[in-house]
Design an enzyme around this catalytic site. Structure first.
Site, PDB file in Angstrom:
ATOM      1  N   HIS A 329      16.608  73.551  15.279  1.00  0.00           N
ATOM      2  CA  HIS A 329      17.923  72.606  15.256  1.00  0.00           C
ATOM      3  C   HIS A 329      18.867  73.181  14.895  1.00  0.00           C
ATOM      4  O   HIS A 329      19.954  72.677  15.378  1.00  0.00           O
ATOM      5  CB  HIS A 329      17.448  71.588  14.204  1.00  0.00           C
ATOM      6  CG  HIS A 329      17.492  71.620  12.836  1.00  0.00           C
ATOM      7  ND1 HIS A 329      16.447  72.560  12.342  1.00  0.00           N
ATOM      8  CD2 HIS A 329      18.420  71.229  12.025  1.00  0.00           C
ATOM      9  CE1 HIS A 329      17.084  72.342  10.953  1.00  0.00           C
ATOM     10  NE2 HIS A 329      18.171  71.778  11.045  1.00  0.00           N
ATOM     11  N   LYS A 333      24.390  77.057  14.763  1.00  0.00           N
ATOM     12  CA  LYS A 333      25.199  77.727  13.446  1.00  0.00           C
ATOM     13  C   LYS A 333      25.391  79.152  13.717  1.00  0.00           C
ATOM     14  O   LYS A 333      26.405  79.463  13.133  1.00  0.00           O
ATOM     15  CB  LYS A 333      24.346  77.306  12.266  1.00  0.00           C
ATOM     16  CG  LYS A 333      24.843  75.838  11.985  1.00  0.00           C
ATOM     17  CD  LYS A 333      24.282  75.518  10.577  1.00  0.00           C
ATOM     18  CE  LYS A 333      24.474  74.197   9.923  1.00  0.00           C
ATOM     19  NZ  LYS A 333      23.980  73.894   8.745  1.00  0.00           N
ATOM     20  N   HIS A 358      28.148  72.878  16.123  1.00  0.00           N
ATOM     21  CA  HIS A 358      26.866  73.904  16.088  1.00  0.00           C
ATOM     22  C   HIS A 358      25.898  73.002  16.889  1.00  0.00           C
ATOM     23  O   HIS A 358      24.906  73.378  17.434  1.00  0.00           O
ATOM     24  CB  HIS A 358      26.610  74.050  14.867  1.00  0.00           C
ATOM     25  CG  HIS A 358      25.762  73.128  14.042  1.00  0.00           C
ATOM     26  ND1 HIS A 358      26.697  71.881  13.141  1.00  0.00           N
ATOM     27  CD2 HIS A 358      24.502  72.589  13.747  1.00  0.00           C
ATOM     28  CE1 HIS A 358      25.850  71.300  12.514  1.00  0.00           C
ATOM     29  NE2 HIS A 358      24.563  71.542  13.179  1.00  0.00           N
ATOM     30  N   HIS A 382      20.400  66.038  16.129  1.00  0.00           N
ATOM     31  CA  HIS A 382      19.985  65.773  14.678  1.00  0.00           C
ATOM     32  C   HIS A 382      21.080  65.175  13.853  1.00  0.00           C
ATOM     33  O   HIS A 382      20.794  64.686  12.586  1.00  0.00           O
ATOM     34  CB  HIS A 382      19.305  66.927  14.134  1.00  0.00           C
ATOM     35  CG  HIS A 382      20.148  68.103  13.936  1.00  0.00           C
ATOM     36  ND1 HIS A 382      20.636  68.929  14.894  1.00  0.00           N
ATOM     37  CD2 HIS A 382      20.800  68.771  12.789  1.00  0.00           C
ATOM     38  CE1 HIS A 382      21.339  69.969  14.554  1.00  0.00           C
ATOM     39  NE2 HIS A 382      21.402  69.689  12.996  1.00  0.00           N
ATOM     40  N   ASP A 411      15.695  66.952   7.959  1.00  0.00           N
ATOM     41  CA  ASP A 411      17.173  67.995   7.613  1.00  0.00           C
ATOM     42  C   ASP A 411      17.843  67.527   6.462  1.00  0.00           C
ATOM     43  O   ASP A 411      18.264  68.196   5.634  1.00  0.00           O
ATOM     44  CB  ASP A 411      17.815  68.043   8.903  1.00  0.00           C
ATOM     45  CG  ASP A 411      19.215  69.015   8.822  1.00  0.00           C
ATOM     46  OD1 ASP A 411      19.225  70.077   8.232  1.00  0.00           O
ATOM     47  OD2 ASP A 411      20.255  68.438   9.225  1.00  0.00           O
TER      48      ASP A 411
END
Length: 472
Positions: A329, A333, A358, A382, A411
């Site tokens: 996920h 990044k 990201h 997400h 997360d």
């Protein structure tokens, strides 16, 4: 029972004809991000390497090792990103990009430090002068450490992906130079693995080709012949690249398909769930290595998401696909500066825009992978919220799939209960209280209830996905 949008992972499990080369070639775009290189750098370097390998008469097995060594040469690059950002007090991605364009002489590196280092230095870091002085005084051990970390980690991940020791050693020797001036060990000449020598040539050629064109690429290989570059390989490259068609293919928008079609040995090999799990785990490690504060984050989010999904009655096979989505996920990044990821205070507007990017980068990277195509929207969403105030698309409850809601809860929980640059880890009770306040706006109620049950019963500690070293 309240219904949620959902994604059918069954289509993504129809992998007939999909190859290892296609999956890893698509994920190589993530490695380009962390090195600050234009998209497709790893693919182009791999294609250059294959032209050299075929011309010198490498056999099928050696060509296969070369293919993956060059395609995945940057597997370890995220592991030194935070250190580069700290030591140079700047944007690690920009620094890495520009570093590859400096000349081969020692004074070129010194000029790079004076020109580039300390661009974002704070008073707490002593200002730009202190950063430059430290680098000039300690450049040798600093660079050995940075490159050793990168090369060693890259080789280790290659082994985890079941590649041979030949592939791992070729990645480990990427920054060694023909004349012995390279790092981290100063190995010289034929003692450097052939795959490493070809990979370095291909890297230099593509970097200068994208920056300044074919003539610049040929110039740099010629100038570095006998220094950085194996002179025999340089001679062969210059002969091959004298043909304009060489550069036409390299610049082709269809290069990914061209490269997948010439992958030695594994074309049209079906990928099983075990290997896809291994790929997700390995790239999860690449993602987490970007920041000292995210070690194990991807695996924990995957583990929590799997457990939450189990509580919600989702079957084993779709849970397995969901776990892969959860582990990847944050792949976007790799395209965010470590200077931002490591910032101990609030982000300014520009930094926040880059940080938020990201999520869209995650969707872009995963959408390139046929086997992971269903993951792209699931994983990249997400940070969406049920109230429509999330990012990157501002989706609301009617458009956010159950799988995404599960990953978001996992997360959120792990982020609160782990150390971050701007705060210490929260106690579990405090984290759950904060999440409780977001129910119905950011967090799905049923997913949160399942999370609480998972926490009460104890989050599984053992990794649910194995890594098997050895040959594929």
């Amino acid at each position: 029972m309240r219904m949620h949008p959902t994604t059918d992972f069954r289509q993504s499990d129809s992998r007939s004809g999909l190859s290892q080369a296609e999956v890893l070639g698509a994920l190589s775009y993530a490695l380009d991000l962390t090195e600050g290189q234009p998209a497709g750098h790893s693919l182009r370097a791999c294609w250059i390497a294959m032209q050299l390998g075929r011309t010198i008469g490498l056999g099928r097995e050696d060509l296969g090792e070369l293919y993956y060594a060059v395609l995945l040469k940057d597997l370890g690059c995220s592991s030194n990103a935070a250190r580069v950002a700290q030591m140079f007090a700047g944007n690690d991605r920009a620094l890495k990009h520009d570093f590859k364009l400096i000349g081969p002489a020692a004074e070129d590196f010194g000029a790079f430090i004076v020109d580039q280092a300390g661009a974002q230095a704070t008073e707490q870091e002593g200002g730009r002068g202190a950063i430059v002085d430290n680098l000039l005084a300690n450049a040798g051990p600093i660079m050995v450490g940075l490159i050793d970390t990168r090369c060693t980690r890259g080789a280790d991940i290659a082994r985890q992906l079941r590649f041979s020791e030949g592939v791992a050693l070729a990645i480990a020797g990427l920054d060694e130079h023909w004349d012995g001036s390279g790092l981290p060990h100063g190995v010289a000449g034929a003692a450097i693995p052939l795959g490493s020598r070809i990979a370095l040539l291909a890297q230099v050629a593509d970097v200068f080709f994208l920056a300044e064109g074919p003539a610049a690429a040929r110039r740099e290989i010629g100038q570095r012949s006998g220094g950085w570059i194996d002179p025999e390989l340089a001679k062969i490259f210059l002969a091959l690249s004298a043909n304009p068609k060489f550069w036409e293919v390299l610049a082709s928008g269809d290069l990914a398909n061209v490269l997948a079609a010439i992958a030695p040995g594994d074309q049209r090999v079906k990928l099983d769930d075990d290997y896809l799990d291994d790929i997700a785990t390995a790239f999860g490690q690449v993602i987490d290595a970007k920041s000292p504060f995210t070690g194990g984050h991807s695996d924990r989010v995957g583990t929590i998401a799997n457990a939450v999904a189990g509580q919600l009655g989702i079957g084993e096979k779709p849970r397995r696909a969901l776990r892969r989505s959860a582990m990847l996920h944050d792949v976007g990044k790799l395209g965010v500066s470590s200077r931002i990821l490591e910032k101990p205070g609030a982000l300014d507007d520009g930094e926040w825009i880059e940080m938020r990017s990201h999520a869209a980068l995650t969707s872009d990277i995963l959408s390139r992978v046929g086997a992971f195509n269903a993951m792209a929207m699931i994983a990249g969403s997400h940070h969406e919220r049920l109230d429509g105030k999330g990012y990157p698309l501002g989706l609301d409850a009617s458009m956010i799939a159950l799988e995404t809601r599960i990953i978001s809860v996992a997360d959120f929980f792990d982020a609160l209960t782990a150390d971050r640059p701007y705060r210490a880890a929260m106690p579990i009770g405090r984290a759950l209280d904060i999440m409780q306040g977001e129910l119905g706006t950011a967090i799905d109620e049923s997913c949160f209830a399942a999370l609480k049950t998972v926490v009460e019963e104890g989050i599984p500690q053992k990794p649910l996905v194995r890594i098997n070293p050895g040959l594929s």
